[in-house]
Scaffold this active site. Structure first.
Site, PDB file in Angstrom:
ATOM      1  N   ILE A  20      -6.185  39.314 104.486  1.00  0.00           N
ATOM      2  CA  ILE A  20      -7.454  39.414 105.209  1.00  0.00           C
ATOM      3  C   ILE A  20      -8.461  38.447 104.606  1.00  0.00           C
ATOM      4  O   ILE A  20      -9.203  37.771 105.329  1.00  0.00           O
ATOM      5  CB  ILE A  20      -7.984  40.863 105.164  1.00  0.00           C
ATOM      6  CG1 ILE A  20      -7.081  41.785 105.988  1.00  0.00           C
ATOM      7  CG2 ILE A  20      -9.424  40.928 105.666  1.00  0.00           C
ATOM      8  CD1 ILE A  20      -7.409  43.256 105.848  1.00  0.00           C
ATOM      9  N   VAL A  65     -10.683  41.786  88.380  1.00  0.00           N
ATOM     10  CA  VAL A  65     -11.951  42.512  88.362  1.00  0.00           C
ATOM     11  C   VAL A  65     -11.987  43.621  87.313  1.00  0.00           C
ATOM     12  O   VAL A  65     -13.064  44.171  87.032  1.00  0.00           O
ATOM     13  CB  VAL A  65     -12.296  43.091  89.752  1.00  0.00           C
ATOM     14  CG1 VAL A  65     -12.559  41.971  90.747  1.00  0.00           C
ATOM     15  CG2 VAL A  65     -11.211  44.038  90.246  1.00  0.00           C
ATOM     16  N   TYR A 155      -1.498  57.534 103.994  1.00  0.00           N
ATOM     17  CA  TYR A 155      -2.562  56.752 103.356  1.00  0.00           C
ATOM     18  C   TYR A 155      -3.026  57.420 102.064  1.00  0.00           C
ATOM     19  O   TYR A 155      -3.521  56.767 101.158  1.00  0.00           O
ATOM     20  CB  TYR A 155      -3.727  56.557 104.331  1.00  0.00           C
ATOM     21  CG  TYR A 155      -4.626  55.394 103.975  1.00  0.00           C
ATOM     22  CD1 TYR A 155      -4.111  54.112 103.819  1.00  0.00           C
ATOM     23  CD2 TYR A 155      -5.995  55.568 103.786  1.00  0.00           C
ATOM     24  CE1 TYR A 155      -4.919  53.039 103.496  1.00  0.00           C
ATOM     25  CE2 TYR A 155      -6.821  54.500 103.462  1.00  0.00           C
ATOM     26  CZ  TYR A 155      -6.275  53.248 103.326  1.00  0.00           C
ATOM     27  OH  TYR A 155      -7.091  52.184 102.995  1.00  0.00           O
ATOM     28  N   LYS A 162     -11.511  54.876  99.955  1.00  0.00           N
ATOM     29  CA  LYS A 162     -12.209  54.048 100.945  1.00  0.00           C
ATOM     30  C   LYS A 162     -13.462  54.752 101.477  1.00  0.00           C
ATOM     31  O   LYS A 162     -14.438  54.091 101.845  1.00  0.00           O
ATOM     32  CB  LYS A 162     -11.269  53.697 102.097  1.00  0.00           C
ATOM     33  CG  LYS A 162     -10.137  52.752 101.719  1.00  0.00           C
ATOM     34  CD  LYS A 162     -10.636  51.360 101.367  1.00  0.00           C
ATOM     35  CE  LYS A 162      -9.470  50.386 101.218  1.00  0.00           C
ATOM     36  NZ  LYS A 162      -9.907  48.995 100.910  1.00  0.00           N
ATOM     37  N   ALA A 195      -0.523  43.776 100.641  1.00  0.00           N
ATOM     38  CA  ALA A 195      -1.097  44.976 100.046  1.00  0.00           C
ATOM     39  C   ALA A 195      -0.759  46.218 100.857  1.00  0.00           C
ATOM     40  O   ALA A 195      -0.399  47.261 100.310  1.00  0.00           O
ATOM     41  CB  ALA A 195      -2.615  44.827  99.934  1.00  0.00           C
TER      42      ALA A 195
END
Length: 254
Positions: A20, A65, A155, A162, A195
């Protein structure tokens, strides 16, 4: 209708040409933005660097990160080479496999903490570092999924993670709006990315999404990129705090 000519954009999360983040980087570049593109580590660099070079990225740098030192080094480099920043796109998420594939109830505390730090905390940190580099306003974007709002089979713990990401998007949008900095969550339907392939029964999820969506088409990285490019433009300066669904209408069908 709009141009990103002269704007500086940091893209975090490119893994390959199906990412993405790559779709967004490509769209921003097509509209004239100058790019800084990061790669996770030395193993990822051979896959990311050629893509970044093809897009004429002015800055190509490592970024894990989880390493705050690398984040500081990246923003030092951006400050030295560009001075300011207009757009940051965060398209990364992670959860240890043993926690991702199990029940939310059974998720370990360490696994949940890791998922929250990499998937949510890192976006907050990138926005915090970007804020002083956006004296004339800017755009900060992350990538979410419908599983934040509704229970989606398989999920699992990434749904609550999220949901937290979408919540911090709203809070940061409220805090940074007076400075002209907008904050957005892009919410594509399921896409065939590396991913996403870590989610169990993902092919089944893709098929169901295509059947359920009013358009009967899955979103593409080009769809997401086009939307992101608009949000990065001056014309979208008065839009902030939203979860932007790019899913063929999947989210409106019960």
């Amino acid at each position: 209708m709009f141009s990103l000519q002269g704007k500086k954009a940091l893209i975090v999360g490119v893994a390959n040409a199906q990412s993405i983040a790559y779709g967004c980087a490509k769209a921003l570049r097509m509209q004239g933005a100058d790019l800084a593109i990061t790669y996770l580590n030395a193993k990822a660099e051979p896959y990311v660097r050629p893509l970044a070079e093809d897009l004429g990225a002015q800055i190509i740098a490592p970024l894990d990160v989880a390493d705050h030192g690398q984040i500081d080094a990246l923003f030092d480099q951006i400050g030295a080479e560009w001075g300011t920043l207009d757009t940051v796109l965060h398209s990364i998420a992670f959860c240890p496999a043993e926690d991702l594939h199990g029940r939310v109830t059974d998720c370990s505390r360490a696994g949940f903490a890791t998922a929250m730090d990499i998937s949510v905390g890192s976006f907050m940190h990138l926005v915090r570092k970007s804020e002083p580099m956006m004296p004339n306003g800017g755009t900060c974007m992350t990538v979410s999924y419908y599983g934040a709002e509704k229970v989606v089979d398989h999920y699992n713990v990434m749904g609550p993670v999220k949901a937290a990401l979408e919540s911090v998007t709203r809070y940061m949008a409220a805090e940074l709006g007076p400075k002209g900095i907008s904050v957005h969550a892009l919410s594509p339907g399921p896409l065939k990315t590396r991913a996403a392939s870590g989610i169990a029964h993902f092919d089944e999820l893709l098929d169901k999404a295509a059947q359920k969506a009013p358009t009967h088409h899955l979103a593409t990285i080009e769809d997401v990129g086009a939307y992101a490019a608009f949000l990065a433009s001056t014309e979208a300066a008065n839009v902030t705090g939203g979860v932007h669904y790019i899913d063929g209408g999947y989210h409106i069908v019960g």
